[in-house]
Enzyme design. Structure first.
Site, PDB file in Angstrom:
ATOM      1  CG  ASP A  84      -3.577   8.938   8.224  1.00 38.23           C
ATOM      2  OD1 ASP A  84      -3.405   8.076   7.796  1.00 38.23           O
ATOM      3  OD2 ASP A  84      -4.108   9.374   6.364  1.00 38.23           O
ATOM      4  CD  GLU A 118      -2.528   0.952   2.207  1.00 36.97           C
ATOM      5  OE1 GLU A 118      -3.835  -0.821   3.204  1.00 36.97           O
ATOM      6  OE2 GLU A 118      -3.344   1.460   3.099  1.00 36.97           O
TER       7      GLU A 118
END
Lengths: 412, 272
Positions: free
Chosen positions: B60, B49
């Protein structure tokens, strides 16, 4: 006849939360179920007479609504002095700076905190730039006995110390945000991150007409009390509608609140005033509509300040409340439709208007409506004397005296 | 069959789940990120990824936020991220590559142009964090037209009523966000995961990978057995950051440190 006009500007958003192509719900899956829950609760609250009555009671007895409509007579005379014969519009102020906590923010905060309680949420979070929305949220949480966490960029914590202290006095926890440029945009990121981690008990009280649907519509609806009152008050004062509405636009909540009830009155022109900072071509401004382009940030599609790669760029304004690289999606739509004209005013022009208003009307405005006033100063002399400008004086300037003193070279 | 489907089918035949390490494009610089990317399959990565940096990554935690800031400072862009994949594909035709990011850089690049160029570069799937099923039509038609899998997130908050809607539009695999929270902050318990994954399986036959809070080899091994794969991001980035010099630049220890960690994770995943 009580029916919806087919070409109404007041039908947005659609069921997807879109105003034309703008708005929507661009959030991570973790938040999506909660966003839908907020939407359902908000829709139910519109028909809940007890909810509406409680909000109205608070507006009347706690906030002090309706706020007055004030004919700024000395300012009008001042502007006519240098205008051609027969020119110089009458200037009215909608005085939302007289609200409890000193700005319009409290109108939508009380609505949202009542909604949070109705949803069974037991913890409130908010983001703030200048601190006005944070103070309003902390105030409502004190009143309703709810814990409150306010995210504020570390840069803004430094330059807005009085409001930080106010929030603490009111019992809120102020969390300085050091990520990014440590201003309003980063505070909003952090608010969303907190919410993702605490969805089970937390309500996110957004301060402006931005964010994922239903926030833009919900905050607008609560703030529309401003325009609804003003419309009736202008009828009483002048027996007619104003010719032009003027309001400052950062995220755009005070402007949507004033404009929305007038959107289908074709004779009423509208001007939204963005912050041009050090100048629209300086690269240091907060004029998302004048100089940005559409993108997606903080849950909605709207005009944004961004670079060629779609990275969000930093905004600049002397006014911390306008220091945001985006704008509410409904403004983006009204901009593209041409229903509202969006212009921009520099830090220096706002500072001059701030001082003029203080001296001529005995009203120290916040730096945000000082931007709107600077535009009024440009427009009014070129308009016939029988025309009327209605400006939203959405906040008082107590919070800004340190910033203004610094710019004027005064030590206080 | 797509690279992603082929890989998961092959792993199933081997009786184990996938290790899916994450790296942020251009973190801490392009050459170092490229060396890490190239070394990952050899260290045991089954799928990879790649995070595309964005200024405002609202899902995040601090670790990935800072990785993105370093990447942007090093000149990361969408074109740059696609360039990395293109270069990777010169030597590796098999390892599936998934781009993970936020919608605005894609929108700015042009959704149709992005999907076409991503497929051409050798990208296999997309995870666009801030495009939920409600906004899927923004990108799904172009992704499908270019053969890109659109991998959806399922969260602990995604209720039974919503699962069919989320899963019906998913291709490639399902990304289960193990915690209500942001990346790299805390971990789900094995019991929670053991309860959550069968709930999703009721509605899909696609492989399921677990991410958010998978840090240690033990956690990666468990996650890959409970589901079909484990995504490890913040722990790898933290390990990399520990090797940077005081100015935040890569040192000779940087690439080996990350790949050693990938090896440890892979070993645990393969212990099946």
């Amino acid at each position: 006849m009580n029916h919806t006009l087919p070409n109404s500007y007041r039908q947005g958003p659609d069921p997807r939360g879109r105003f034309g192509p703008f708005g929507g719900r661009f959030v991570a899956e973790t938040l999506m179920p909660l966003i839908l829950e907020v939407e359902a609760a908000y829709e139910a609250s519109k028909k809940d007479t007890a909810f509406q009555a409680e909000w109205r009671r608070l507006l009347t007895h706690y906030v002090g609504r309706p706020s007055p409509l004030w004919f700024a007579e000395r300012l009008t005379a001042h502007l006519r002095k240098d205008a051609a014969p027969g020119m110089g519009a009458k200037v009215y102020f909608k005085r939302d700076e007289l609200n409890h906590t000193g700005a319009h923010k409290i109108n939508a905060v009380l609505g949202q905190i009542l909604l949070a309680k109705k949803m069974g949420k037991t913890r409130i979070i908010a983001e703030t730039g200048a601190g006005q929305h944070g103070v309003a949220t902390a105030t409502a949480c004190a009143l309703m006995d709810l814990p409150c966490v306010v995210y504020m960029g570390a840069t803004d914590v430094e330059r807005q110390q009085p409001n930080v202290f106010r929030m603490k006095l009111l019992g809120a926890e102020v969390v300085p945000v050091t990520s990014g440029a440590a201003t309003l945009k980063d505070a909003m990121n952090e608010g969303l991150r907190d919410w993702v981690a605490n969805v089970h008990d937390t309500y996110y009280c957004i301060g402006t007409v931005a964010g994922p649907h239903p926030y833009p519509a919900m905050v607008r609806d609560f703030q529309s009390v401003i325009g609804t009152e003003a419309k009736a008050q202008m009828q009483d004062a002048e027996g007619r509608l104003p010719d032009v509405l003027v309001a400052a636009v950062g995220g755009g909540s005070n402007a949507m609140g004033l404009f929305y009830p007038f959107l289908d009155d074709a004779s009423v022109a509208m001007v939204g005033v963005e912050a041009a900072g050090r100048g629209l071509d300086s690269g240091e401004h907060a004029a998302a509509l004048s100089r940005g382009r559409p993108g997606v940030l903080h849950g909605n599609r709207t005009y944004l300040l961004q670079d060629g790669d779609g990275q969000i760029t930093e905004a600049h304004s002397i006014s911390a409340g306008l220091d945001y690289p985006g704008v509410g999606p409904e403004h983006s739509w009204l901009h593209e439709l041409g229903r509202v004209q969006y212009r921009a005013v520099t830090d220096d022009e706002a500072l001059a208007a701030f001082q003029l208003c203080s001296k001529l009307e005995g009203i120290i405005p916040a730096l945000e409506p000082a931007h709107a006033l600077a535009e009024v100063l440009k427009m009014a002399p070129a308009m016939p004397a029988e025309t009327i400008i209605l400006m939203n004086l959405c906040g008082r300037g107590d919070k800004d005296i340190f910033t203004v003193a610094k710019h004027l070279g005064e030590n206080i | 069959m797509s690279r992603i489907a082929t890989k998961f089918a092959a792993l199933k035949a081997q009786g184990r789940g996938a290790l899916i390490p994450f790296l942020e494009a251009f973190d801490p610089d392009r050459d170092t990120a490229m060396a890490i990317l190239r070394g990952m399959p050899g260290a045991g990565a089954d799928l990879i990824e790649i995070g595309v940096p964005f200024t405002d990554p609202m899902a995040d935690g601090p670790t990935v936020q800072k990785a993105g800031q370093r990447g942007l400072k090093a000149g990361a862009s969408m074109a740059g991220a696609l360039g990395m994949v293109r270069e990777f594909r010169q030597d590796d035709a098999e390892t599936p590559v998934i781009l993970m990011g936020y919608f605005n850089p894609i929108l700015s690049y042009g959704v149709a142009r992005f999907c076409a160029e991503a497929a051409e570069a050798g990208v296999d799937g997309l995870i666009v964090v801030d495009v939920p099923p409600e906004e899927a039509d923004e990108i799904a038609p172009d992704a499908i037209a270019n053969g890109l899998d659109l991998i959806r997130l399922v969260a602990p908050t995604t209720g039974e009523d919503r699962l069919p809607k989320v899963l019906s539009a998913t291709t490639g695999f399902v990304y289960y966000v193990a915690i209500t929270g942001i990346t790299g902050t805390r971990s789900a318990s094995t019991d929670d995961l053991a309860a959550a994954i069968p709930r999703i399986r009721k509605y899909t036959d696609l492989p399921i990978a677990i991410g958010f809070g998978v840090r240690t080899p033990q956690q990666a091994g468990e996650a890959s057995r409970i589901a079909d794969g484990a995504v490890v991001a913040s722990a790898l980035i933290d390990g990399m950051v520990a090797t940077l010099d005081p100015q935040g630049r890569a040192t000779p220890a940087t690439v080996p440190a990350v790949l050693d960690r990938v090896r440890e994770l892979a070993e645990s995943v393969r212990q099946g």
